[in-house]
Design a protein around this motif. Sequence first.
Motif, PDB file in Angstrom:
ATOM      1  N   ASN A 103      -7.413  -0.162 -12.733  1.00 27.67           N
ATOM      2  CA  ASN A 103      -8.409  -0.509 -11.723  1.00 27.67           C
ATOM      3  C   ASN A 103      -9.267   0.715 -11.426  1.00 27.67           C
ATOM      4  O   ASN A 103      -8.977   1.801 -11.902  1.00 27.67           O
ATOM      5  N   ILE A 104     -10.286   0.514 -10.592  1.00 31.23           N
ATOM      6  CA  ILE A 104     -11.108   1.645 -10.163  1.00 31.23           C
ATOM      7  C   ILE A 104     -10.242   2.518  -9.269  1.00 31.23           C
ATOM      8  O   ILE A 104      -9.781   2.087  -8.212  1.00 31.23           O
ATOM      9  N   THR A 105      -9.982   3.739  -9.744  1.00 32.22           N
ATOM     10  CA  THR A 105      -9.059   4.637  -9.049  1.00 32.22           C
ATOM     11  C   THR A 105      -9.626   6.048  -9.037  1.00 32.22           C
ATOM     12  O   THR A 105      -9.654   6.703 -10.075  1.00 32.22           O
ATOM     13  N   PRO A 106     -10.119   6.509  -7.890  1.00 32.55           N
ATOM     14  CA  PRO A 106     -10.575   7.903  -7.835  1.00 32.55           C
ATOM     15  C   PRO A 106      -9.438   8.855  -8.203  1.00 32.55           C
ATOM     16  O   PRO A 106      -8.294   8.671  -7.789  1.00 32.55           O
ATOM     17  N   THR A 159      -2.850  -1.632  -9.188  1.00 31.29           N
ATOM     18  CA  THR A 159      -3.066  -3.077  -9.258  1.00 31.29           C
ATOM     19  C   THR A 159      -4.231  -3.511  -8.372  1.00 31.29           C
ATOM     20  O   THR A 159      -4.426  -4.702  -8.168  1.00 31.29           O
ATOM     21  N   ALA A 160      -4.980  -2.547  -7.844  1.00 27.81           N
ATOM     22  CA  ALA A 160      -6.133  -2.856  -6.989  1.00 27.81           C
ATOM     23  C   ALA A 160      -7.155  -1.737  -7.122  1.00 27.81           C
ATOM     24  O   ALA A 160      -6.809  -0.600  -7.423  1.00 27.81           O
ATOM     25  N   ASP A 161      -8.431  -2.079  -6.918  1.00 34.15           N
ATOM     26  CA  ASP A 161      -9.481  -1.066  -6.867  1.00 34.15           C
ATOM     27  C   ASP A 161      -9.332  -0.275  -5.579  1.00 34.15           C
ATOM     28  O   ASP A 161      -9.035  -0.831  -4.524  1.00 34.15           O
ATOM     29  N   MET A 162      -9.530   1.047  -5.666  1.00 36.50           N
ATOM     30  CA  MET A 162      -9.366   1.900  -4.506  1.00 36.50           C
ATOM     31  C   MET A 162     -10.703   2.377  -3.951  1.00 36.50           C
ATOM     32  O   MET A 162     -11.668   2.537  -4.691  1.00 36.50           O
ATOM     33  N   ASN A 163     -10.723   2.610  -2.649  1.00 35.00           N
ATOM     34  CA  ASN A 163     -11.903   3.136  -1.972  1.00 35.00           C
ATOM     35  C   ASN A 163     -12.111   4.607  -2.302  1.00 35.00           C
ATOM     36  O   ASN A 163     -11.174   5.307  -2.700  1.00 35.00           O
ATOM     37  N   ALA A 164     -13.332   5.079  -2.082  1.00 38.22           N
ATOM     38  CA  ALA A 164     -13.627   6.512  -2.243  1.00 38.22           C
ATOM     39  C   ALA A 164     -12.705   7.304  -1.322  1.00 38.22           C
ATOM     40  O   ALA A 164     -12.397   6.876  -0.204  1.00 38.22           O
ATOM     41  N   GLY A 165     -12.240   8.443  -1.805  1.00 40.38           N
ATOM     42  CA  GLY A 165     -11.344   9.285  -1.019  1.00 40.38           C
ATOM     43  C   GLY A 165      -9.892   8.855  -1.079  1.00 40.38           C
ATOM     44  O   GLY A 165      -9.037   9.458  -0.446  1.00 40.38           O
ATOM     45  N   LYS A 166      -9.613   7.807  -1.829  1.00 44.92           N
ATOM     46  CA  LYS A 166      -8.231   7.319  -1.994  1.00 44.92           C
ATOM     47  C   LYS A 166      -7.854   7.494  -3.461  1.00 44.92           C
ATOM     48  O   LYS A 166      -8.504   8.201  -4.196  1.00 44.92           O
ATOM     49  N   MET A 219       0.852  -1.179   0.000  1.00 45.07           N
ATOM     50  CA  MET A 219       0.000   0.000   0.000  1.00 45.07           C
ATOM     51  C   MET A 219       0.890   1.233   0.000  1.00 45.07           C
ATOM     52  O   MET A 219       1.895   1.288   0.690  1.00 45.07           O
ATOM     53  N   VAL A 220       0.502   2.210  -0.777  1.00 49.20           N
ATOM     54  CA  VAL A 220       1.215   3.480  -0.835  1.00 49.20           C
ATOM     55  C   VAL A 220       0.332   4.557  -0.222  1.00 49.20           C
ATOM     56  O   VAL A 220      -0.826   4.695  -0.590  1.00 49.20           O
ATOM     57  N   ASP A 261      -1.473  -0.557  -4.735  1.00 53.11           N
ATOM     58  CA  ASP A 261      -1.841  -1.974  -4.722  1.00 53.11           C
ATOM     59  C   ASP A 261      -2.802  -2.350  -3.597  1.00 53.11           C
ATOM     60  O   ASP A 261      -2.913  -3.517  -3.244  1.00 53.11           O
ATOM     61  N   ASN A 262      -3.465  -1.364  -3.037  1.00 50.05           N
ATOM     62  CA  ASN A 262      -4.336  -1.607  -1.896  1.00 50.05           C
ATOM     63  C   ASN A 262      -5.514  -0.648  -1.976  1.00 50.05           C
ATOM     64  O   ASN A 262      -5.369   0.473  -2.468  1.00 50.05           O
TER      65      ASN A 262
END
Length: 95
Positions: free
Chosen positions: A74-77, A50-57, A1-2, A26-27
């Motif tokens: 990936n899903i990336t806000p 490399t991973a879908d991200m949560n809202a606000g990330k 995770m970054v 990646d997280n």
Amino acid sequence: MVVLVTTGTTGSGSETITATGGFVLDNANSLLKFTGDSANTFNVSTVTTTADMNAGKGIDADQNVQFSTLTVSNITPLDIASGKTVSGTVTLNAA
């Protein structure tokens, strides 16, 4: 995770941010946040997802940012502040 929050200096010029192998989001809680003086642009090395991200990330650009390479697979806000730009080589792949 970054999780990287950067704050540029005041004055003219640019800020350069690099990482060996680039930054990998990646997280679900990975975050790249760019803030600072509006006279400066952040120059950022390779960034990939490399991973879908949560809202606000994801990527939050409160400052002008130029990526050497940004690859989003990936899903990336992506939050770009009003009047700011994100530029460079950007590749958007189907998630």
